[in-house]
Design an enzyme around this catalytic site. Structure first.
Site, short mmCIF file in Angstrom:
data_model
loop_
_atom_site.label_atom_id
_atom_site.label_comp_id
_atom_site.label_asym_id
_atom_site.label_seq_id
_atom_site.Cartn_x
_atom_site.Cartn_y
_atom_site.Cartn_z
N LEU A 73 -9.20 -3.95 -1.90
CA LEU A 73 -10.07 -3.58 -3.03
C LEU A 73 -9.75 -2.18 -3.56
O LEU A 73 -10.26 -1.79 -4.62
CB LEU A 73 -11.55 -3.66 -2.61
CG LEU A 73 -12.09 -5.08 -2.41
CD1 LEU A 73 -13.54 -5.03 -1.90
CD2 LEU A 73 -12.02 -5.91 -3.69
N ASP A 127 -4.23 -12.06 0.26
CA ASP A 127 -3.55 -10.76 0.30
C ASP A 127 -3.56 -10.14 -1.11
O ASP A 127 -2.56 -9.56 -1.56
CB ASP A 127 -2.13 -10.86 0.85
CG ASP A 127 -1.53 -9.50 1.20
OD1 ASP A 127 -2.25 -8.47 1.11
OD2 ASP A 127 -0.34 -9.45 1.55
N HIS A 182 -0.74 -13.32 6.68
CA HIS A 182 0.33 -13.82 5.80
C HIS A 182 1.61 -14.26 6.50
O HIS A 182 2.69 -13.70 6.29
CB HIS A 182 0.66 -12.79 4.71
CG HIS A 182 0.71 -11.35 5.16
ND1 HIS A 182 1.50 -10.90 6.19
CD2 HIS A 182 0.05 -10.26 4.71
CE1 HIS A 182 1.34 -9.60 6.34
NE2 HIS A 182 0.46 -9.19 5.46
N ASN A 204 -6.56 -0.02 4.28
CA ASN A 204 -5.55 0.96 3.83
C ASN A 204 -5.95 1.61 2.51
O ASN A 204 -5.20 1.64 1.54
CB ASN A 204 -4.16 0.32 3.73
CG ASN A 204 -4.09 -0.84 2.76
OD1 ASN A 204 -5.11 -1.43 2.41
ND2 ASN A 204 -2.89 -1.17 2.30
N ASP A 212 -3.20 -3.34 8.41
CA ASP A 212 -2.45 -4.09 7.41
C ASP A 212 -1.82 -3.21 6.33
O ASP A 212 -2.39 -2.23 5.88
CB ASP A 212 -3.33 -5.14 6.73
CG ASP A 212 -2.52 -5.98 5.76
OD1 ASP A 212 -1.56 -6.62 6.22
OD2 ASP A 212 -2.80 -5.93 4.56
ZN LIG Z 1 -0.06 -7.21 5.13
#
Ligand SMILES: [Zn+2]
Length: 434
Positions: free
Chosen positions: A71, A313, A240, A102, A160
């Site tokens: 986001l 993702d 993923h 992140n 991630d």
């Molecule tokens: Zn990733």
């Protein structure tokens, strides 16, 4: 006492109600009172004071749960913020998102968790569940206070965008998370093999003269992680998945009853590295789009129930960071608004049933994260998507609700259109409006 005149009653009439959590797929009515599902069945009586919604010809399903979303708030609001990201979610029929840590600052302490939840409460259209970082600042070294973060609202933990490369750190993360029953989500990529690669290693990369990332960069780290899961008894989820070898490794781990799962993105199961021909930076992501053999294994993994979750993702990037030389372009694509129709291609192609396909976007991720959503059970919050499975439309990047337009599906003819999205019985999206 509830004042009956203040209660809001809604009857969704005559739709094809598909609720994978309860094995339901039938023409039925759905009664919602004060944001909660009160009854599901055929020809329910119309209560005296009630709004009626005609769902004839539409599928009525649980609102989608996307467990892998960026986001970008706080810190990169020029790419996306919680308001725009959740608006895109609502338009895609997604009623719950798990947002990755992140951000800037990273979601690695209580104040940032509190900030995200507060912004979501004020500006979000759908439910937002933060994922906390595994290591402080995503630096891969010191573990975060997972117990406290979980109590504050984090539904899982991940670095991630980056892998946890240090085996000792990963071991301790799995052990520590296990104390709270927390889930560790890994972005698996061995950096020394990925090197400076910017697409899948293979014929297409050779033709384009671009440095490649071998599938082994993913599978080697997955193999290592699974040994650590066996050692620690931790809960592990592979984000993923993109390679045949990783799917096989996950299958084997699941057959040994390890607590292991994985998700696939719509772009990885529907595209191959040939999408990069023409140096289209909207086909650049991490992990990269793979070749046909890997893609076939992802479809097979979905069909066999090894891959139980579809997640986007969703990774918004402003134009400037994509309109550069391929290798220098940012990794990632938006996906919230195309997840449903692209995933419905799996149903049309006979890969999986509509129920199985929707389960991968509703009850499976909800259960994994411990959320009481993704079902149409009586007594549950009325998070619902109504979509027309037959309506065709063409994806147009300019018409996306997301702040960023970096879709790899621009121009794709898709089938299945979200008509209305409800969160706790409240309309958060209606096709043709806003
Ligand atoms: Zn990733």
């Amino acid at each position: 006492m509830n004042n009956p005149s203040e209660s809001i009653t809604l009857l969704i009439r005559g739709g094809r109600v598909v609720d994978p959590a309860h094995g339901r797929d039938e023409i039925a009515d759905l009664l919602v009172v004060d944001g909660v599902i009160q009854a599901v069945g055929r020809r329910l009586d119309l209560p005296s004071e009630c709004r009626m919604m005609d769902a004839d010809g539409l599928v009525v399903a649980p609102g989608l749960v996307d467990m892998h979303v960026h986001l970008r708030e706080p810190g990169q609001e020029y790419k996306e913020d919680i308001a725009s990201g959740t608006r895109a979610a609502a338009a895609g029929g997604v009623t719950s998102v798990a947002c990755m840590p992140n951000t800037q600052p990273v979601i690695d302490d209580l104040s940032v968790v509190g900030y995200v939840l507060e912004r979501a409460r004020r500006t979000g259209r759908v439910r937002v569940f933060p994922v906390g970082a595994i290591t402080r600042g995503l630096q891969g070294q010191m573990l975060t206070e997972m117990g406290l973060l979980q109590r504050a609202g984090c539904v899982a933990f991940s670095d991630d965008g980056r892998p946890v490369t240090d085996s000792g750190v990963m071991r301790r993360a799995l052990e520590y998370a296990r104390m709270f029953g927390a889930l560790i989500i890994q972005h698996a990529e061995e950096p020394s093999l990925a090197g400076n690669g910017c697409m899948n290693e293979g014929l297409v990369a050779s033709r384009l003269g671009l440095p490649g990332i071998p599938g082994a960069a993913e599978s080697i780290m997955v193999d290592r992680d699974l040994r650590l899961v066996a050692l620690t008894g931790g809960r592990y989820h592979l984000a993923h998945v993109s390679t045949r070898e990783a799917v096989q490794a996950i299958a084997q781990a699941r057959s040994r009853s390890l607590s292991v799962s994985c998700e696939v993105t719509p772009h990885h199961f529907s595209l191959t590295d040939e999408a990069v021909l023409g140096y289209d930076t909207d086909a650049k992501m991490s992990p990269p789009l793979r070749g046909g053999v890997d893609r076939a294994a992802l479809l097979e993994g979905l069909a066999q129930g090894i891959i139980t979750i579809i997640a986007t993702d969703h990774a918004p990037h402003e134009e400037e960071s994509k309109r550069v030389e391929f290798c220098h372009a940012a990794n990632g694509v938006v996906g919230l608004e195309t997840m449903l129709p692209v995933s419905l291609e799996l149903v049309r192609d006979g890969v999986m049933s509509l129920t199985a396909c929707l389960a991968a976007m509703t009850v499976h991720p909800a259960r994994l994260l411990g959320l009481p959503h993704g079902t149409l059970g009586v007594g549950q919050a009325a998070d619902i998507v109504l979509f027309d499975p037959e309506e065709s439309w063409t994806v147009d990047a300019r018409r996306l609700h997301s702040k960023s337009k970096n879709t790899c599906f621009h121009g794709r003819r898709v089938k299945g259109r979200v008509k209305q999205t409800l969160v706790a019985g409240k309309e958060v999206y209606r096709d043709g409006q806003d």
